[in-house]
Design an enzyme around this catalytic site. Structure first.
Site, PDB file in Angstrom:
ATOM      1  N   GLY A   1       0.831  -1.211   0.000  1.00  0.00           N
ATOM      2  CA  GLY A   1       0.000   0.000   0.000  1.00  0.00           C
ATOM      3  C   GLY A   1       0.859   1.253   0.000  1.00  0.00           C
ATOM      4  O   GLY A   1       0.529   2.238   0.652  1.00  0.00           O
TER       5      GLY A   1
ATOM      6  N   ARG B   1       0.509   5.838  -1.605  1.00  0.00           N
ATOM      7  CA  ARG B   1       0.083   7.138  -1.045  1.00  0.00           C
ATOM      8  C   ARG B   1       0.240   7.099   0.471  1.00  0.00           C
ATOM      9  O   ARG B   1       0.613   6.070   1.051  1.00  0.00           O
ATOM     10  CB  ARG B   1      -1.365   7.448  -1.436  1.00  0.00           C
TER      11      ARG B   1
ATOM     12  N   VAL C   1      -3.295  -7.310  -0.854  1.00  0.00           N
ATOM     13  CA  VAL C   1      -2.732  -8.085   0.270  1.00  0.00           C
ATOM     14  C   VAL C   1      -3.704  -9.108   0.854  1.00  0.00           C
ATOM     15  O   VAL C   1      -3.301  -9.955   1.640  1.00  0.00           O
ATOM     16  CB  VAL C   1      -2.196  -7.176   1.409  1.00  0.00           C
TER      17      VAL C   1
ATOM     18  N   ASN D   1       2.024  -2.178   5.504  1.00  0.00           N
ATOM     19  CA  ASN D   1       1.408  -0.859   5.668  1.00  0.00           C
ATOM     20  C   ASN D   1      -0.044  -0.801   5.173  1.00  0.00           C
ATOM     21  O   ASN D   1      -0.840  -0.039   5.720  1.00  0.00           O
ATOM     22  CB  ASN D   1       2.255   0.176   4.908  1.00  0.00           C
TER      23      ASN D   1
ATOM     24  N   SER E   1      -1.460   0.511  15.172  1.00  0.00           N
ATOM     25  CA  SER E   1      -2.090   1.819  15.415  1.00  0.00           C
ATOM     26  C   SER E   1      -2.172   2.054  16.910  1.00  0.00           C
ATOM     27  O   SER E   1      -2.138   1.102  17.697  1.00  0.00           O
ATOM     28  CB  SER E   1      -3.512   1.805  14.844  1.00  0.00           C
TER      29      SER E   1
ATOM     30  N   TYR F   1     -11.786  -1.966  13.038  1.00  0.00           N
ATOM     31  CA  TYR F   1     -10.418  -1.424  12.932  1.00  0.00           C
ATOM     32  C   TYR F   1      -9.603  -1.723  14.187  1.00  0.00           C
ATOM     33  O   TYR F   1      -8.483  -2.244  14.113  1.00  0.00           O
ATOM     34  CB  TYR F   1     -10.494   0.083  12.687  1.00  0.00           C
TER      35      TYR F   1
HETATM   36  P1  NAD Z   1      -4.156   5.554   3.272  1.00  0.00           P
HETATM   37  O1  NAD Z   1      -5.603   5.235   3.136  1.00  0.00           O
HETATM   38  O2  NAD Z   1      -3.659   6.859   2.760  1.00  0.00           O
HETATM   39  O3  NAD Z   1      -3.251   4.409   2.637  1.00  0.00           O
HETATM   40  C1  NAD Z   1      -3.549   3.049   2.767  1.00  0.00           C
HETATM   41  C2  NAD Z   1      -2.976   2.333   1.578  1.00  0.00           C
HETATM   42  O4  NAD Z   1      -3.332   0.932   1.657  1.00  0.00           O
HETATM   43  C3  NAD Z   1      -3.547   2.864   0.268  1.00  0.00           C
HETATM   44  O5  NAD Z   1      -2.509   2.996  -0.669  1.00  0.00           O
HETATM   45  C4  NAD Z   1      -4.515   1.754  -0.161  1.00  0.00           C
HETATM   46  O6  NAD Z   1      -4.706   1.672  -1.547  1.00  0.00           O
HETATM   47  C5  NAD Z   1      -3.784   0.531   0.377  1.00  0.00           C
HETATM   48  N1  NAD Z   1      -4.648  -0.650   0.476  1.00  0.00           N
HETATM   49  C6  NAD Z   1      -5.880  -0.733   1.042  1.00  0.00           C
HETATM   50  N2  NAD Z   1      -6.351  -1.989   0.895  1.00  0.00           N
HETATM   51  C7  NAD Z   1      -5.384  -2.699   0.245  1.00  0.00           C
HETATM   52  C8  NAD Z   1      -5.277  -4.051  -0.179  1.00  0.00           C
HETATM   53  N3  NAD Z   1      -6.270  -4.951   0.010  1.00  0.00           N
HETATM   54  N4  NAD Z   1      -4.152  -4.442  -0.818  1.00  0.00           N
HETATM   55  C9  NAD Z   1      -3.148  -3.545  -1.024  1.00  0.00           C
HETATM   56  N5  NAD Z   1      -3.194  -2.254  -0.656  1.00  0.00           N
HETATM   57  C10 NAD Z   1      -4.323  -1.844  -0.027  1.00  0.00           C
HETATM   58  O7  NAD Z   1      -3.851   5.391   4.837  1.00  0.00           O
HETATM   59  P2  NAD Z   1      -2.537   5.712   5.702  1.00  0.00           P
HETATM   60  O8  NAD Z   1      -2.935   6.682   6.714  1.00  0.00           O
HETATM   61  O9  NAD Z   1      -1.372   5.970   4.833  1.00  0.00           O
HETATM   62  O10 NAD Z   1      -2.395   4.305   6.454  1.00  0.00           O
HETATM   63  C11 NAD Z   1      -1.291   3.436   6.302  1.00  0.00           C
HETATM   64  C12 NAD Z   1      -1.316   2.444   7.464  1.00  0.00           C
HETATM   65  O11 NAD Z   1      -1.131   3.147   8.696  1.00  0.00           O
HETATM   66  C13 NAD Z   1      -2.632   1.673   7.593  1.00  0.00           C
HETATM   67  O12 NAD Z   1      -2.360   0.348   7.977  1.00  0.00           O
HETATM   68  C14 NAD Z   1      -3.335   2.415   8.700  1.00  0.00           C
HETATM   69  O13 NAD Z   1      -4.282   1.612   9.384  1.00  0.00           O
HETATM   70  C15 NAD Z   1      -2.173   2.800   9.581  1.00  0.00           C
HETATM   71  N6  NAD Z   1      -2.479   3.928  10.465  1.00  0.00           N
HETATM   72  C16 NAD Z   1      -2.748   5.162   9.971  1.00  0.00           C
HETATM   73  C17 NAD Z   1      -3.054   6.203  10.850  1.00  0.00           C
HETATM   74  C18 NAD Z   1      -3.348   7.605  10.373  1.00  0.00           C
HETATM   75  O14 NAD Z   1      -3.744   8.433  11.193  1.00  0.00           O
HETATM   76  N7  NAD Z   1      -3.196   7.946   9.119  1.00  0.00           N
HETATM   77  C19 NAD Z   1      -3.080   5.967  12.220  1.00  0.00           C
HETATM   78  C20 NAD Z   1      -2.793   4.698  12.692  1.00  0.00           C
HETATM   79  C21 NAD Z   1      -2.496   3.679  11.806  1.00  0.00           C
END
Ligand code: NAD
Length: 253
Positions: free
Chosen positions: A18, A21, A67, A93, A145, A158
């Protein structure tokens, strides 16, 4: 070796799921800057390749991989090995969030979140296992997270997925310690990425949420890159099974 040299990962090969972005993109770029060759994955080849092209130095490729699909994940590791000859770092990720009170959520919502956030990392770890064990080294960084540790309402799928991922991290850390492989959970708090669009778009919700962050602001995705390099490099060589919070103080309350 100087202390900053311990953060270099020259010659290493990293997979970032992922990574087209958000936090994944920032971490892929940071790992490349620290010296690694990077395989950026996304569900579509176009997004994976365009993110890979943004990584300077030509040591990145984009690979399509959902994934939640074992065949995609196995093919991703096979492609990484055929392109770069090895795999050293796995950043699990890819993740999604579907929010709502439990009675309004569909069974499909639960399945989608658990499949992406929990089964996906499990499939990826399973696919790299023989290679990490054979080479006697490897690094896994699981994007769990702060909601794997504490919770807030309307997050049953989640928080359950991230709590599971934190425990999967500890389990694999123990399982793989004797092979020289480390497995750690990187736990972001609130970062400004697309996963939080629903929250950011609602001014009242946004203000209420920010008021609960001790540092008083959202995290900038760029603040995660250096932490990923730390966990991927020799700088964290004695660290495994750990849960590292990057959350503006949220879980300290
Ligand atoms: P985001 O939505 O910008 O990016 C998530 C990425 O995962 C995207 O590129 C999406 O296309 C990809 N994705 C989703 N389903 C998929 C699949 N089945 N196969 C392959 N790729 C897939 O979110 P983010 O904020 O960059 O999050 C990244 C990670 O960090 C995630 O695991 C999220 O749970 C975790 N996280 C984020 C935050 C936050 O505040 N942004 C906080 C805690 C944890």
């Amino acid at each position: 070796m100087g202390v900053l040299d311990r953060f270099r990962i020259d010659g290493k090969v990293a997979i970032v799921t992922g990574g087209s972005r958000g936090l994944g993109k920032v971490m892929a770029q940071a790992l490349a800057e620290a010296g690694a060759s990077v395989v950026v994955t996304a569900r579509t080849l176009d997004s994976a390749e365009s993110a890979a092209r943004e990584i300077p130095g030509g040591k990145a490729i984009g690979v399509a991989c959902d994934v939640t699909k074992a065949d995609d994940v196995d093919a991703l590791v096979a492609r990484t090995l055929s392109e770069f000859g090895r795999v050293d770092i796995l950043v699990n990720n890819a993740g999604i969030n579907i929010r709502g009170p439990i009675e309004t959520l569909k069974e499909d919502d639960w399945d989608a979140v658990i499949d992406t956030n929990l089964k996906g990392p499990w499939l990826c770890c399973r696919a790299v296992a023989p290679h990490f064990k054979k080479q006697g080294s490897g690094r896994v960084i699981n994007l769990s997270s702060m909601l794997g540790e504490i919770s807030i309402p309307d997050r049953t799928p989640y928080a359950s997925s991230k709590g599971g991922l934190t425990l999967m991290t500890k389990t694999l850390a123990l399982e793989w310690a004797k092979f020289g492989v480390t497995v750690n959970a990187l736990c972001p708090g609130p970062f400004l990425t697309e996963i939080n669009t629903a929250l950011i778009k609602d001014p009242a919700l946004n203000a209420a949420f920010v008021s609960k962050i001790p540092l008083g602001r959202w995290g900038d995705p760029q603040e995660l890159g250096a932490v990923a390099v730390f966990l991927a490099s020799d700088a964290s060589s004695f660290m495994t099974g750990a849960t590292l919070f990057i959350d503006g103080g949220y879980t300290a309350q």
